[in-house]
Motif scaffolding. Structure first.
Motif, PDB file in Angstrom:
ATOM      1  N   ALA A   1      35.150  31.632  42.833  1.00 36.12           N
ATOM      2  CA  ALA A   1      34.681  31.869  44.205  1.00 36.12           C
ATOM      3  C   ALA A   1      33.612  30.857  44.569  1.00 36.12           C
ATOM      4  O   ALA A   1      32.850  30.410  43.703  1.00 36.12           O
TER       5      ALA A   1
ATOM      6  N   GLU B   1      28.378  35.058  45.128  1.00 37.10           N
ATOM      7  CA  GLU B   1      29.389  34.762  44.105  1.00 37.10           C
ATOM      8  C   GLU B   1      29.014  35.420  42.777  1.00 37.10           C
ATOM      9  O   GLU B   1      29.884  35.898  42.046  1.00 37.10           O
TER      10      GLU B   1
ATOM     11  N   LEU C   1      32.050  29.292  39.808  1.00 35.87           N
ATOM     12  CA  LEU C   1      31.395  29.599  41.081  1.00 35.87           C
ATOM     13  C   LEU C   1      30.769  28.326  41.652  1.00 35.87           C
ATOM     14  O   LEU C   1      30.332  27.463  40.887  1.00 35.87           O
TER      15      LEU C   1
ATOM     16  N   ALA D   1      38.509  33.721  47.462  1.00 33.59           N
ATOM     17  CA  ALA D   1      38.127  34.018  46.085  1.00 33.59           C
ATOM     18  C   ALA D   1      39.373  34.436  45.318  1.00 33.59           C
ATOM     19  O   ALA D   1      40.277  35.072  45.877  1.00 33.59           O
TER      20      ALA D   1
END
Ligand code: NAP
Length: 326
Positions: free
Chosen positions: A151, A181, A223, A235
């Protein structure tokens, strides 16, 4: 709380997110904006007026007239106002990041527990209808063992005057954006055991971009967060039996696609109303009426796990705020 169970909210800070929170109260039955306090009287007055709320001259006076406090100042001052609210016996919903580091967050959690008052970090995604539906769907029809969360979010056109660029308030991409995240990763994979970060530091000293690889109790997360590139996105949650894509912008989740190894495809579609902050507020109000002091969805442990990731990433990048003495 009044006899009719109406929760009188008080807001601390009167900027962008405070206004969104105030607007969102219209979507949360049984609530009213009772008061606003901020360091400048004119901004408190401007926020309070359209809602018929009172602008207080002193924070302690506001505390005397409300049932719950929403902290919407910059993150360097969240602990100070939370501690004063708990000392006055008031529950606190606190904007993200609840604090700039684990040490400060722990003082807030300790004070909340000692005063037996409800304390929750205002991390909005888990309360959106889509996220709730996704959890329920995966509980009933799992994608196997989940082992990866990927993400990110990076916003290129953040004005140079935005508080995110300020070292003095605990700015930077990690605390402004990466904390979301970090939430997603710990929510699906558990505590972080190892964090490896590469990134960039901007002219003001804050992290302007960070890319993290994190080993968790139950898998790995990839992330990113940034203030200098455009990278809004979706995501991915990957399991041994399928994947979930939460479509952009995943932190305001409204659509997800689940792909199973056996070829099945499930689309979840759950538009949100009222700007989105109203769902976390409604959850907080339910907990308050039930006499709870911690959310089972956004627990103190989850907040601590999130800030542990940004602490580790800031250590990797060498970002230390001027007011961080230890
Ligand atoms: N959940 C979300 O979606 C979301 C989105 C954006 C931001 N946030 C979070 O919300 C917080 C506020 O962000 P924002 O974008 O609303 O900032 P903002 O627009 O700059 O507003 C901050 C407000 O707090 C006041 N303030 C700042 N420090 C203070 C202090 N020490 N004591 C009293 N008042 C103080 C400011 O006063 P002045 O007017 O005098 O500056 C201003 O009214 C941040 O922690 C941020 O991470 C959350």
């Amino acid at each position: 709380m009044g006899n009719d169970n109406t929760i009188r909210w008080g807001i601390v800070g009167a900027g962008r997110i405070a206004r969104r929170f105030a607007d969102g109260l219209a979507h949360v039955p049984g609530t009213v904006l009772a008061g606003v306090w901020s360091r400048r009287a004119e901004s408190a007055g401007a926020l309070a007026a359209p809602f018929g709320a009172r602008a207080f001259e002193h924070f302690d006076a506001l505390l005397g007239e409300v049932d719950a406090v929403y902290i919407a100042t910059h993150q360097d001052s969240h602990p100070e106002y939370a501690l004063r609210a708990f000392a006055a016996g008031k529950p606190v919903l606190c904007e993200k990041p609840a604090a700039v580091n684990a040490r400060a967050l722990q003082t807030m959690i300790d004070a909340a527990r000692a005063s037996k008052r409800l304390f929750m970090e205002a991390m909005k995604p888990p309360f959106y209808p889509l996220y709730t539906q996704l959890r329920a769907h995966l509980a009933a029809d799992p994608i196997g063992d989940i082992g990866l969360v990927r993400a990110g979010c990076s916003i290129a056109n953040v004005p140079a005057t935005h508080p995110s660029f300020s070292m003095d308030i605990g700015g930077g991409a990690l605390l402004d954006i990466g904390i979301y995240e970090a939430f997603l990763a710990v929510d699906w994979l558990g505590e972080a055991l190892d964090v490896q970060t590469i990134g960039r530091i901007g002219a003001t000293g804050v992290d302007t971009f960070a890319s993290l690889n994190v080993r968790h109790e139950r898998g790995i997360s990839q992330l990113f967060c940034g203030l200098d590139l455009q990278g809004r996105g979706d995501a991915l949650i990957a399991g041994t039996g399928g994947t979930v894509t939460i479509h952009e912008n995943w932190w305001n989740p409204a659509r997800a696609t689940i792909m199973y190894l056996d070829g099945r495809k499930v689309e979840l579609d759950a538009p949100f109303e009222g700007g989105g902050l109203n769902y976390e507020t409604a959850h907080f109000c339910e907990l308050l009426r039930a006499g709870a002091i911690e959310s089972p969805v956004m627990s103190h442990a989850t907040s601590m796990r999130m800030i542990a990731i940004t602490d580790a990433a800031r250590r990797d990048l060498g970002v230390r705020f001027p007011f961080e003495t230890e």
